[in-house]
Design an enzyme around this catalytic site. Structure first.
Site, PDB file in Angstrom:
ATOM      1  N   ASP A   1     -14.505   1.292   2.842  1.00 52.97           N
ATOM      2  CA  ASP A   1     -14.452   0.380   3.975  1.00 52.97           C
ATOM      3  C   ASP A   1     -13.373  -0.714   3.848  1.00 52.97           C
ATOM      4  O   ASP A   1     -13.411  -1.664   2.798  1.00 52.97           O
ATOM      5  CB  ASP A   1     -15.879  -0.442   3.646  1.00 52.97           C
TER       6      ASP A   1
ATOM      7  N   LYS B   1     -16.666  -1.008  12.093  1.00 54.11           N
ATOM      8  CA  LYS B   1     -17.758  -1.807  11.429  1.00 54.11           C
ATOM      9  C   LYS B   1     -17.795  -2.887  11.854  1.00 54.11           C
ATOM     10  O   LYS B   1     -16.796  -3.695  11.910  1.00 54.11           O
ATOM     11  CB  LYS B   1     -17.658  -1.425  10.002  1.00 54.11           C
TER      12      LYS B   1
ATOM     13  N   LYS C   1     -20.545   1.678  12.900  1.00 54.69           N
ATOM     14  CA  LYS C   1     -21.398   1.343  11.860  1.00 54.69           C
ATOM     15  C   LYS C   1     -21.853  -0.013  11.993  1.00 54.69           C
ATOM     16  O   LYS C   1     -20.979  -1.047  12.330  1.00 54.69           O
ATOM     17  CB  LYS C   1     -20.854   1.425  10.324  1.00 54.69           C
TER      18      LYS C   1
END
Length: 182
Positions: A53, A115, A144
């Site tokens: 991430d 995300k 996400k």
């Protein structure tokens, strides 16, 4: 499971592939240089990370340096290869136009996910942002939603809006409480 980089090797060895191990790059503010982020990613992958991430440089986005942001994401994905790369864009710090631009950049750079948030800035995921992402990301990019999702009901709303993953430790507790009541 997403954990701090320090624990990546131990978690990877303990889980032995039963659960994918994810760690963060440039966390939480994305201030690191591209070279530093690539080093962090290489270290994480060598330590057994299955997913990364990475936090974008919001400063680069705000400065209009979109090519630099796309290059960073492209290089990160090239390093990851088949492993999953999620790009955290920290939506609460971006304008709508910047969010739309990031959807195109994340898609063009070949990332697997966009995300919403680290959960450390002033705001987390919103349904509006997930719906905006859904309209503007490419077909190969998933969403996400993370940050501020505290219960099962809210998590379901994000999934219905277009997220395919939820980032929240609170939802796990909520699901356990729900299971006990059933």
């Amino acid at each position: 499971i997403c954990i701090p980089p320090y624990y990546t090797r131990a978690a990877s060895e303990f889980l032995s592939g039963r659960v994918p191990v994810c760690t963060v790059i440039g966390f939480p503010n994305g201030y690191s240089t591209m070279k530093t982020k690539l080093y962090e990613a290489c270290d994480a992958l060598e330590n057994g990370a299955d997913e990364l991430d990475m936090v974008i440089s919001v400063a680069a986005v705000k400065s209009g340096m979109f090519d630099r942001v796309q290059d960073e994401i492209s290089m990160m994905k090239q390093l990851c290869g088949e492993k999953i790369l999620k790009v955290i864009v920290e939506t609460c710090l971006l304008s709508e136009d910047e969010k739309i631009r990031m959807c195109r950049i994340v898609t063009d750079a070949g990332a697997d996910f966009i995300k919403t948030s680290t959960g450390f800035a002033s705001g987390g995921a919103t349904l509006d942002d997930v719906e905006l992402f859904r309209k503007h990301i490419g077909s190969g990019v998933r969403i996400k939603a993370a940050g501020g999702i505290r219960d099962l009901e809210t998590a379901w709303k994000f999934l219905e809006a277009g997220a395919s993953r939820i980032g929240s430790s609170s939802v796990l507790r909520s699901a356990k409480d729900y299971k006990k009541q059933s």
